[in-house]
Scaffold this motif. Structure first.
Motif, PDB file in Angstrom:
ATOM      1  N   VAL A  90     -16.836 -38.022   1.051  1.00 24.47           N
ATOM      2  CA  VAL A  90     -17.148 -39.017   2.072  1.00 24.47           C
ATOM      3  C   VAL A  90     -18.200 -38.404   2.981  1.00 24.47           C
ATOM      4  O   VAL A  90     -18.027 -37.303   3.488  1.00 24.47           O
ATOM      5  N   SER A  91     -19.304 -39.117   3.178  1.00 22.35           N
ATOM      6  CA  SER A  91     -20.326 -38.613   4.095  1.00 22.35           C
ATOM      7  C   SER A  91     -20.321 -39.384   5.407  1.00 22.35           C
ATOM      8  O   SER A  91     -20.924 -38.940   6.384  1.00 22.35           O
ATOM      9  N   LYS A  92     -19.616 -40.520   5.437  1.00 23.93           N
ATOM     10  CA  LYS A  92     -19.472 -41.276   6.678  1.00 23.93           C
ATOM     11  C   LYS A  92     -18.366 -42.309   6.489  1.00 23.93           C
ATOM     12  O   LYS A  92     -18.283 -42.940   5.442  1.00 23.93           O
ATOM     13  N   LEU A  93     -17.522 -42.435   7.514  1.00 25.39           N
ATOM     14  CA  LEU A  93     -16.502 -43.476   7.504  1.00 25.39           C
ATOM     15  C   LEU A  93     -16.519 -44.158   8.863  1.00 25.39           C
ATOM     16  O   LEU A  93     -16.308 -43.507   9.892  1.00 25.39           O
ATOM     17  N   VAL A  94     -16.811 -45.449   8.840  1.00 26.95           N
ATOM     18  CA  VAL A  94     -16.805 -46.263  10.050  1.00 26.95           C
ATOM     19  C   VAL A  94     -15.721 -47.316   9.865  1.00 26.95           C
ATOM     20  O   VAL A  94     -15.791 -48.141   8.956  1.00 26.95           O
ATOM     21  N   ALA A  95     -14.709 -47.256  10.723  1.00 23.36           N
ATOM     22  CA  ALA A  95     -13.587 -48.192  10.635  1.00 23.36           C
ATOM     23  C   ALA A  95     -13.753 -49.293  11.674  1.00 23.36           C
ATOM     24  O   ALA A  95     -14.200 -49.040  12.794  1.00 23.36           O
ATOM     25  N   THR A  96     -13.393 -50.493  11.281  1.00 25.67           N
ATOM     26  CA  THR A  96     -13.361 -51.619  12.214  1.00 25.67           C
ATOM     27  C   THR A  96     -11.903 -51.820  12.603  1.00 25.67           C
ATOM     28  O   THR A  96     -11.045 -52.016  11.745  1.00 25.67           O
ATOM     29  N   VAL A  97     -11.659 -51.721  13.906  1.00 27.42           N
ATOM     30  CA  VAL A  97     -10.301 -51.809  14.435  1.00 27.42           C
ATOM     31  C   VAL A  97     -10.228 -52.974  15.407  1.00 27.42           C
ATOM     32  O   VAL A  97     -11.136 -53.163  16.224  1.00 27.42           O
ATOM     33  N   ASN A  98      -9.175 -53.756  15.318  1.00 26.48           N
ATOM     34  CA  ASN A  98      -8.952 -54.838  16.262  1.00 26.48           C
ATOM     35  C   ASN A  98      -8.057 -54.298  17.379  1.00 26.48           C
ATOM     36  O   ASN A  98      -6.884 -54.013  17.151  1.00 26.48           O
ATOM     37  N   PHE A  99      -8.631 -54.116  18.559  1.00 26.48           N
ATOM     38  CA  PHE A  99      -7.892 -53.615  19.714  1.00 26.48           C
ATOM     39  C   PHE A  99      -7.498 -54.774  20.621  1.00 26.48           C
ATOM     40  O   PHE A  99      -8.205 -55.774  20.698  1.00 26.48           O
ATOM     41  N   ASN A 100      -6.380 -54.596  21.309  1.00 28.12           N
ATOM     42  CA  ASN A 100      -5.910 -55.588  22.264  1.00 28.12           C
ATOM     43  C   ASN A 100      -5.655 -54.895  23.598  1.00 28.12           C
ATOM     44  O   ASN A 100      -4.591 -54.329  23.812  1.00 28.12           O
ATOM     45  N   ASP A 101      -6.661 -54.915  24.453  1.00 28.92           N
ATOM     46  CA  ASP A 101      -6.571 -54.362  25.808  1.00 28.92           C
ATOM     47  C   ASP A 101      -6.144 -52.893  25.797  1.00 28.92           C
ATOM     48  O   ASP A 101      -5.126 -52.517  26.364  1.00 28.92           O
ATOM     49  N   VAL A 102      -6.947 -52.078  25.145  1.00 26.96           N
ATOM     50  CA  VAL A 102      -6.687 -50.645  25.075  1.00 26.96           C
ATOM     51  C   VAL A 102      -7.726 -49.928  25.929  1.00 26.96           C
ATOM     52  O   VAL A 102      -8.928 -50.085  25.723  1.00 26.96           O
ATOM     53  N   LYS A 103      -7.254 -49.158  26.902  1.00 27.02           N
ATOM     54  CA  LYS A 103      -8.143 -48.414  27.788  1.00 27.02           C
ATOM     55  C   LYS A 103      -8.468 -47.062  27.156  1.00 27.02           C
ATOM     56  O   LYS A 103      -7.563 -46.319  26.795  1.00 27.02           O
ATOM     57  N   VAL A 104      -9.762 -46.763  27.019  1.00 23.32           N
ATOM     58  CA  VAL A 104     -10.190 -45.476  26.480  1.00 23.32           C
ATOM     59  C   VAL A 104     -11.236 -44.864  27.396  1.00 23.32           C
ATOM     60  O   VAL A 104     -11.894 -45.562  28.162  1.00 23.32           O
ATOM     61  N   SER A 105     -11.355 -43.575  27.302  1.00 21.54           N
ATOM     62  CA  SER A 105     -12.411 -42.828  27.979  1.00 21.54           C
ATOM     63  C   SER A 105     -12.601 -41.538  27.209  1.00 21.54           C
ATOM     64  O   SER A 105     -11.877 -41.263  26.240  1.00 21.54           O
ATOM     65  N   ASN A 106     -13.554 -40.735  27.623  1.00 20.17           N
ATOM     66  CA  ASN A 106     -13.820 -39.492  26.928  1.00 20.17           C
ATOM     67  C   ASN A 106     -12.574 -38.607  26.923  1.00 20.17           C
ATOM     68  O   ASN A 106     -11.917 -38.441  27.949  1.00 20.17           O
ATOM     69  N   ASN A 107     -12.250 -38.056  25.761  1.00 17.99           N
ATOM     70  CA  ASN A 107     -11.102 -37.158  25.560  1.00 17.99           C
ATOM     71  C   ASN A 107      -9.752 -37.804  25.814  1.00 17.99           C
ATOM     72  O   ASN A 107      -8.808 -37.137  26.216  1.00 17.99           O
ATOM     73  N   THR A 108      -9.634 -39.104  25.547  1.00 10.30           N
ATOM     74  CA  THR A 108      -8.317 -39.739  25.601  1.00 10.30           C
ATOM     75  C   THR A 108      -7.826 -39.969  24.182  1.00 10.30           C
ATOM     76  O   THR A 108      -8.614 -40.097  23.245  1.00 10.30           O
ATOM     77  N   GLN A 109      -6.500 -40.015  24.046  1.00 11.54           N
ATOM     78  CA  GLN A 109      -5.888 -40.284  22.745  1.00 11.54           C
ATOM     79  C   GLN A 109      -5.194 -41.627  22.784  1.00 11.54           C
ATOM     80  O   GLN A 109      -4.676 -42.046  23.822  1.00 11.54           O
ATOM     81  N   TYR A 110      -5.191 -42.288  21.633  1.00  8.72           N
ATOM     82  CA  TYR A 110      -4.491 -43.561  21.496  1.00  8.72           C
ATOM     83  C   TYR A 110      -3.732 -43.539  20.176  1.00  8.72           C
ATOM     84  O   TYR A 110      -4.292 -43.189  19.134  1.00  8.72           O
ATOM     85  N   LYS A 111      -2.445 -43.910  20.223  1.00  9.38           N
ATOM     86  CA  LYS A 111      -1.592 -43.905  19.033  1.00  9.38           C
ATOM     87  C   LYS A 111      -1.240 -45.335  18.643  1.00  9.38           C
ATOM     88  O   LYS A 111      -0.891 -46.150  19.499  1.00  9.38           O
ATOM     89  N   PHE A 112      -1.323 -45.611  17.313  1.00 15.92           N
ATOM     90  CA  PHE A 112      -0.899 -46.904  16.794  1.00 15.92           C
ATOM     91  C   PHE A 112      -0.653 -46.812  15.301  1.00 15.92           C
ATOM     92  O   PHE A 112      -1.367 -46.123  14.586  1.00 15.92           O
ATOM     93  N   LEU A 113       0.376 -47.503  14.850  1.00 15.56           N
ATOM     94  CA  LEU A 113       0.714 -47.602  13.428  1.00 15.56           C
ATOM     95  C   LEU A 113       0.594 -46.273  12.681  1.00 15.56           C
ATOM     96  O   LEU A 113      -0.006 -46.184  11.617  1.00 15.56           O
ATOM     97  N   GLY A 114       1.132 -45.222  13.264  1.00 14.97           N
ATOM     98  CA  GLY A 114       1.146 -43.929  12.606  1.00 14.97           C
ATOM     99  C   GLY A 114      -0.151 -43.145  12.705  1.00 14.97           C
ATOM    100  O   GLY A 114      -0.303 -42.118  12.054  1.00 14.97           O
ATOM    101  N   ASN A 115      -1.102 -43.610  13.478  1.00  7.52           N
ATOM    102  CA  ASN A 115      -2.387 -42.937  13.633  1.00  7.52           C
ATOM    103  C   ASN A 115      -2.585 -42.514  15.083  1.00  7.52           C
ATOM    104  O   ASN A 115      -2.172 -43.215  16.001  1.00  7.52           O
ATOM    105  N   THR A 116      -3.234 -41.382  15.279  1.00  5.37           N
ATOM    106  CA  THR A 116      -3.628 -40.948  16.611  1.00  5.37           C
ATOM    107  C   THR A 116      -5.140 -40.788  16.605  1.00  5.37           C
ATOM    108  O   THR A 116      -5.686 -40.036  15.804  1.00  5.37           O
TER     109      THR A 116
END
Length: 173
Positions: A90-116
Protein backbone atom coordinates in the motif's frame (compact mmCIF):
# COMPACT_ATOMS: atom_id res chain seq x y z
CA UNK A 1 -30.30 -7.41 38.86
CA UNK A 2 -27.39 -4.98 39.17
CA UNK A 3 -25.43 -7.12 36.74
CA UNK A 4 -28.14 -6.75 34.06
CA UNK A 5 -28.27 -2.99 34.55
CA UNK A 6 -24.50 -2.74 34.19
CA UNK A 7 -24.60 -4.83 30.99
CA UNK A 8 -27.42 -2.68 29.60
CA UNK A 9 -25.63 0.58 30.36
CA UNK A 10 -22.39 -0.75 28.87
CA UNK A 11 -24.20 -1.84 25.70
CA UNK A 12 -25.90 1.56 25.36
CA UNK A 13 -22.62 3.43 25.85
CA UNK A 14 -20.85 1.19 23.32
CA UNK A 15 -23.57 1.84 20.78
CA UNK A 16 -23.54 5.58 21.42
CA UNK A 17 -19.78 5.74 20.92
CA UNK A 18 -19.85 3.69 17.74
CA UNK A 19 -22.73 5.72 16.32
CA UNK A 20 -20.53 8.84 16.12
CA UNK A 21 -18.41 7.54 13.24
CA UNK A 22 -18.50 4.91 10.52
CA UNK A 23 -16.02 3.96 7.80
CA UNK A 24 -17.77 4.34 4.43
CA UNK A 25 -15.03 3.54 1.92
CA UNK A 26 -11.29 3.68 1.28
CA UNK A 27 -9.15 4.51 -1.70
CA UNK A 28 -6.19 2.14 -1.54
CA UNK A 29 -3.28 2.95 -3.83
CA UNK A 30 -1.14 -0.13 -4.47
CA UNK A 31 2.46 -0.03 -5.65
CA UNK A 32 4.13 -2.75 -7.67
CA UNK A 33 1.22 -3.61 -9.98
CA UNK A 34 2.53 -4.29 -13.48
CA UNK A 35 -0.22 -6.21 -15.27
CA UNK A 36 -3.87 -7.21 -15.18
CA UNK A 37 -2.98 -10.49 -13.44
CA UNK A 38 -1.42 -8.48 -10.59
CA UNK A 39 -4.58 -6.40 -10.38
CA UNK A 40 -6.78 -9.50 -10.31
CA UNK A 41 -4.67 -11.19 -7.60
CA UNK A 42 -4.92 -8.12 -5.40
CA UNK A 43 -8.65 -7.71 -6.00
CA UNK A 44 -9.25 -11.39 -5.22
CA UNK A 45 -7.33 -11.05 -1.94
CA UNK A 46 -9.28 -7.92 -0.92
CA UNK A 47 -12.62 -9.62 -1.68
CA UNK A 48 -11.99 -12.08 1.16
CA UNK A 49 -12.40 -9.31 3.77
CA UNK A 50 -15.81 -9.71 5.42
CA UNK A 51 -16.26 -5.95 5.95
CA UNK A 52 -15.84 -5.09 2.23
CA UNK A 53 -19.06 -4.93 0.22
CA UNK A 54 -17.70 -3.74 -3.13
CA UNK A 55 -14.36 -3.21 -4.91
CA UNK A 56 -13.80 -0.97 -7.92
CA UNK A 57 -10.27 -1.03 -9.36
CA UNK A 58 -8.86 1.94 -11.26
CA UNK A 59 -5.96 0.45 -13.22
CA UNK A 60 -4.78 3.82 -14.53
CA UNK A 61 -4.02 5.00 -10.97
CA UNK A 62 -3.39 1.58 -9.34
CA UNK A 63 -6.18 2.38 -6.88
CA UNK A 64 -8.86 0.13 -5.44
CA UNK A 65 -11.98 1.82 -4.13
CA UNK A 66 -13.31 -0.34 -1.32
CA UNK A 67 -16.84 0.20 -0.08
CA UNK A 68 -17.50 -1.07 3.44
CA UNK A 69 -20.53 -2.80 4.89
CA UNK A 70 -22.57 -0.63 7.21
CA UNK A 71 -22.00 -1.18 10.95
CA UNK A 72 -19.14 -3.64 10.38
CA UNK A 73 -15.83 -3.18 12.12
CA UNK A 74 -13.23 -2.20 9.53
CA UNK A 75 -9.67 -3.35 10.13
CA UNK A 76 -7.28 -1.24 8.09
CA UNK A 77 -4.34 -3.51 8.95
CA UNK A 78 -6.17 -6.42 7.32
CA UNK A 79 -6.42 -4.41 4.09
CA UNK A 80 -2.66 -3.82 4.21
CA UNK A 81 -2.05 -7.52 4.93
CA UNK A 82 -4.19 -8.68 2.02
CA UNK A 83 -2.35 -6.37 -0.39
CA UNK A 84 1.01 -7.54 0.97
CA UNK A 85 -0.11 -11.18 0.76
CA UNK A 86 -0.84 -10.65 -2.94
CA UNK A 87 2.78 -9.53 -3.36
CA UNK A 88 2.38 -5.75 -3.36
CA UNK A 89 2.34 -2.81 -0.94
CA UNK A 90 0.00 0.00 0.00
CA UNK A 91 1.47 3.36 -0.96
CA UNK A 92 -1.52 5.42 0.17
CA UNK A 93 -4.79 4.79 1.97
CA UNK A 94 -7.42 7.50 2.20
CA UNK A 95 -10.53 6.49 4.15
CA UNK A 96 -13.88 8.24 3.96
CA UNK A 97 -15.47 8.34 7.39
CA UNK A 98 -18.93 9.58 8.30
CA UNK A 99 -18.53 11.56 11.53
CA UNK A 100 -21.34 12.84 13.72
CA UNK A 101 -20.26 15.86 15.76
CA UNK A 102 -16.76 14.69 16.64
CA UNK A 103 -14.38 17.32 18.00
CA UNK A 104 -10.76 16.91 16.85
CA UNK A 105 -7.59 18.92 17.11
CA UNK A 106 -3.89 18.28 16.72
CA UNK A 107 -2.74 15.24 18.76
CA UNK A 108 -6.21 14.15 19.83
CA UNK A 109 -7.44 10.57 19.71
CA UNK A 110 -10.88 9.34 18.77
CA UNK A 111 -12.15 5.78 19.30
CA UNK A 112 -14.97 4.10 17.38
CA UNK A 113 -15.97 0.59 16.32
CA UNK A 114 -12.73 -0.95 17.52
CA UNK A 115 -10.49 1.70 15.94
CA UNK A 116 -8.43 4.46 17.52
CA UNK A 117 -7.52 7.42 15.33
CA UNK A 118 -4.80 9.84 16.39
CA UNK A 119 -5.14 13.13 14.51
CA UNK A 120 -1.86 14.73 13.43
CA UNK A 121 -1.36 18.25 12.05
CA UNK A 122 -5.06 19.14 12.06
CA UNK A 123 -6.67 22.37 13.25
CA UNK A 124 -9.33 22.24 15.96
CA UNK A 125 -12.71 21.56 14.39
CA UNK A 126 -15.92 19.59 14.56
CA UNK A 127 -16.28 16.77 12.06
CA UNK A 128 -19.78 16.29 10.69
CA UNK A 129 -20.68 14.21 7.67
CA UNK A 130 -18.20 12.51 5.39
CA UNK A 131 -14.54 13.38 5.85
CA UNK A 132 -11.53 11.96 4.05
CA UNK A 133 -8.66 10.99 6.33
CA UNK A 134 -5.21 9.93 5.17
CA UNK A 135 -3.27 7.28 7.07
CA UNK A 136 0.30 8.17 7.98
CA UNK A 137 1.44 4.90 9.54
CA UNK A 138 4.12 2.51 8.32
CA UNK A 139 2.80 0.22 5.61
CA UNK A 140 0.22 2.78 4.47
CA UNK A 141 2.73 5.21 2.95
CA UNK A 142 6.06 4.72 1.17
CA UNK A 143 8.98 3.81 3.47
CA UNK A 144 10.93 6.97 2.67
CA UNK A 145 7.91 9.14 3.59
CA UNK A 146 7.45 7.21 6.84
CA UNK A 147 11.13 7.69 7.69
CA UNK A 148 10.83 11.43 7.07
CA UNK A 149 7.64 11.56 9.17
CA UNK A 150 9.31 9.87 12.16
CA UNK A 151 11.47 12.98 12.50
CA UNK A 152 8.55 15.42 12.12
CA UNK A 153 5.67 13.61 13.86
CA UNK A 154 6.11 13.37 17.62
CA UNK A 155 2.70 11.77 18.29
CA UNK A 156 2.69 8.91 20.82
CA UNK A 157 3.29 5.54 19.19
CA UNK A 158 3.88 6.88 15.69
CA UNK A 159 6.95 4.72 15.09
CA UNK A 160 5.24 1.53 16.31
CA UNK A 161 1.52 2.15 15.70
CA UNK A 162 0.90 1.09 19.31
CA UNK A 163 0.10 3.10 22.42
CA UNK A 164 -0.17 1.09 25.62
CA UNK A 165 -0.63 -2.14 23.66
CA UNK A 166 -3.54 -0.67 21.64
CA UNK A 167 -3.36 -0.23 17.85
CA UNK A 168 -3.54 3.47 16.98
CA UNK A 169 -3.85 4.77 13.42
CA UNK A 170 -2.18 8.14 12.88
CA UNK A 171 -4.21 10.20 10.43
CA UNK A 172 -4.49 13.65 8.96
CA UNK A 173 -7.27 15.46 7.16
Amino acid sequence: MKRYIIYAVTAILSFATSANAQFIKADVQVSGLTCSMCQLATEKALKTLDFVSDIKPDLNKNVYILTFKKDKNVNLDQIKSKVKGAGFSVSKLVATVNFNDVKVSNNTQYKFLGNTLHFVNVPSRNLNGTTRITLLDKGFIPDNTFKKNTVEIKAPGYKTGQVGGVRVYHVTI
